[in-house]
Design a protein around this motif. Sequence first.
Motif: not given
Length: 147
Positions: A41-64
């Motif tokens: 029940k201890t809150l440590l942080g939050v992650i948004s979809d934008r945080d995720l998009l910034k953290a993973v490669s932009a090429r994820i999901g593409s053929s390259s």
Amino acid sequence: MKVSKIMSAPVVTVKMDDNLYRVHEIFQKHKFHHVLVVDGKTLLGVISDRDLLKAVSARIGSSSADARDLASFQKKVYQIMSRNLITINQDDTVLQAVRLFNRHPISCLPVVDENAQWVGIVSWRDIFKQIEQRKDATLLPADPSKI
């Protein structure tokens, strides 16, 4: 109106050691934009979809995309989560939530109880949905001293 009336609950949560692929799967499955990072029940942080998009490669999901791009999903939640949280109490008003959104560059507020334990989450979208549903009704109490 109290925040508890419009917050999303129960909330889907992740742990600090979960990888970003798990967060990605949650966002894809549930179609929302934030997850709470918790330990019990201890809150440590939050992650948004934008945080995720910034953290993973932009090429994820593409053929390259290659193995190095896919490896970005192996980063851990604790590496990208927001730790400086602005929270709101479940008994606070929607107007108090609006004030926090206007004063801080945030898109969600973890909702906590009187013991500072997480009980839900509210986003500016939740507030807009209430406004739309209550076209003629007011979200604010008639008595300004209740704000």
